[in-house]
Design a protein around this motif. Sequence first.
Motif, short mmCIF file in Angstrom:
data_model
loop_
_atom_site.label_atom_id
_atom_site.label_comp_id
_atom_site.label_asym_id
_atom_site.label_seq_id
_atom_site.Cartn_x
_atom_site.Cartn_y
_atom_site.Cartn_z
N UNK A 1 -3.12 -39.65 14.17
CA UNK A 1 -3.51 -38.69 12.60
C UNK A 1 -5.16 -38.89 12.83
N UNK A 2 -5.10 -37.25 12.17
CA UNK A 2 -6.60 -36.88 12.05
C UNK A 2 -6.94 -36.59 9.94
N UNK A 3 -8.11 -36.81 10.26
CA UNK A 3 -8.43 -35.63 8.73
C UNK A 3 -9.25 -34.92 9.04
N UNK A 4 -9.26 -34.23 9.36
CA UNK A 4 -9.59 -33.48 10.07
C UNK A 4 -10.69 -31.90 9.49
N UNK A 5 -11.01 -30.81 10.51
CA UNK A 5 -11.38 -29.87 9.07
C UNK A 5 -12.68 -29.99 8.89
N UNK A 6 -12.74 -29.11 8.09
CA UNK A 6 -14.85 -29.14 7.40
C UNK A 6 -15.11 -30.57 7.17
N UNK A 7 -14.11 -31.74 7.12
CA UNK A 7 -14.10 -32.96 6.21
C UNK A 7 -14.56 -34.02 7.49
N UNK A 8 -14.06 -32.94 8.56
CA UNK A 8 -13.85 -33.93 10.17
C UNK A 8 -15.52 -33.65 10.59
#
Length: 588
Positions: free
Chosen positions: A191-198
């Motif tokens: 799992x990852x918290x992706x997008x611009x947060x990552x």
Amino acid sequence: MPTRIVDPKTANKDDIARVLDDTAVMLEITGANPFRIRAFSNAARSLEETTEDLREMVKSRELLDVRGIGKGIFADIESLLTTGTFELYEDLRKQVPAGVLAMLRISGMGPKKVKLVYDELGIKSVEELEHAGRAGQLADLPGFGEKTQTNILSGIARMRKYQSRFLYSDAFFQANEIYDAIRVLPGVEQHILGGSLRRRKETIGDVDILVSADVSAPIMDVFTTLDQVATVVAKGDTKSSVILQTGISVDLRVVKHEEFAFASHYFTGSKRHNTEVRARAKKLGYKLNEYGLFNDAGKPTPCKNETALFETLGLAYIAPELRENTGEIEAAASGTLPQLVEESDIRGVFHCHTTYSDGRSTLSEMAEAARTLGHKFFGTGDHSQTAVYAGGLTIEKVREQRDEVDRLNEEMAPFVIFHGIESDILADGALDYPDDVLASFDYIVASIHSQFNMSESEMTKRIVAAIENPYTTMIGHPTGRVLLSRDGYNVNLQTLIDAAAANEVCLEINSYPNRLDLDWRHVRAVKEAGGAIVINPDAHHTKDIEFYRYGVGVARKGWLEKVDVLNSKTPSQLTKYFAARRKRKGIS
DNA sequence: GCCGTTTTCGGCCCGACTGTTTTCAGTCG
């Protein structure tokens, strides 16, 4: 008679980028070649990322070296800067009224639908669209229906309610609540918290969560019924989207375990980075999508993680923060990526307020909190005497604070407290105490807190004067921007960056969540100019000291290495650094 | 309109979901 789109005298590169974006949108509405449309958007992005003076680059024609800007768009920009407009834009504006562009900001309204309502019903503003929707006229249009009409109306309502993006820090906490609820579900492996947060962007439009699991339906069920969810926008087998009660959108994607490496790369972005990486894959004879890397025969090349994926494409691992298509792919291909600074490289911070001025924690509480975080030193930065509204320190208070610093240093050794001040930069560029008082500090953070509305040349002169002052060690929040609310002051940033490098003055990455100033795009220019950066939390409470972590994110996005950041020095290195610097500046 | 280790022509990333459709267009990321 053509009217001006921008004032040719004052237009800056952001203004020009906006015009190029509008051009792209109008081209889209008029049904132009999609690649021509993309060329204008690409040029706008490239322009935003440059730090050098736009007029200089046009004059020297260096702008032609910027990727995405060719002869045609160069000529358009040149025309904008001399006449305030250009031919293509004038042509397009005759075909596309201004209000039509505004309709594109409604979720669900793209160029085709905008064109259709304009052509069929003559609708040329959001208000007219809303009126037609309420009257039931939209549902009868070809390709539209009841559902589309309802969605457009709720899209308009949503747009009015939530127009802004979110601060990284706000989005981070909201996103983690959801992420923590999803990643622990049965069957979820990676799992990852992706997008611009990552990627640690300074503001966040929406949240992307990616997990791998064999069965997705139960995960989607939990996701779409969480307490925080206000609206379910879409729900499918692999993708669902919701809007939280706070207004932020969250997307959840579920993929198979063997697809995770590809999906995590894809859902981290940025869009431009992905496009480039896919183009590279294509040149190497592959097709890359979020499910895998395939050869001509459709045979997949397994990759167990992102590192393996990059390696297969002949690239070193690219940290998420760098994935903005600003040269990271070329650097990864040639093995010249930076070794990015880490949170653990930070040995302490400067520019922290205490109860001596407007802070809410005492000096000893702040120092103790810093030590508890594992820091080796702590630096004060209370307001100076002119900042009366913020309890700025009188000369007497400065001496009192110095005595307490000395006392605490004896008690807390080997932990070190450095005694600094955040001196206002007065209107003429002077600092806020007589020289003998300035000389008593270990370092001085010089900041602008008043008279923001100077012209660019006056403001630049003012800050450069402060940089050239021998007592100035750092410039606090160098542009004065407040994210989502206020632009920075008018200042020629490249002049400021060059002056700071020449005078051995550090520019601050102010890590207060709504500042993040310098911006990462300019941080890189500081390094290129040979200057140094200091990461400061601008803390007003013990719990604020940890804001420095946001600053490390900005530094990483700005390609900085440990050596580029003043905070990586040990207390004894800093003592020597401050002393050597004073000697060179002729301060006794 | 831009670009070039397939280089001055010919390509330019790719798939999910929705709503309106009887096979797909539009939008979004």
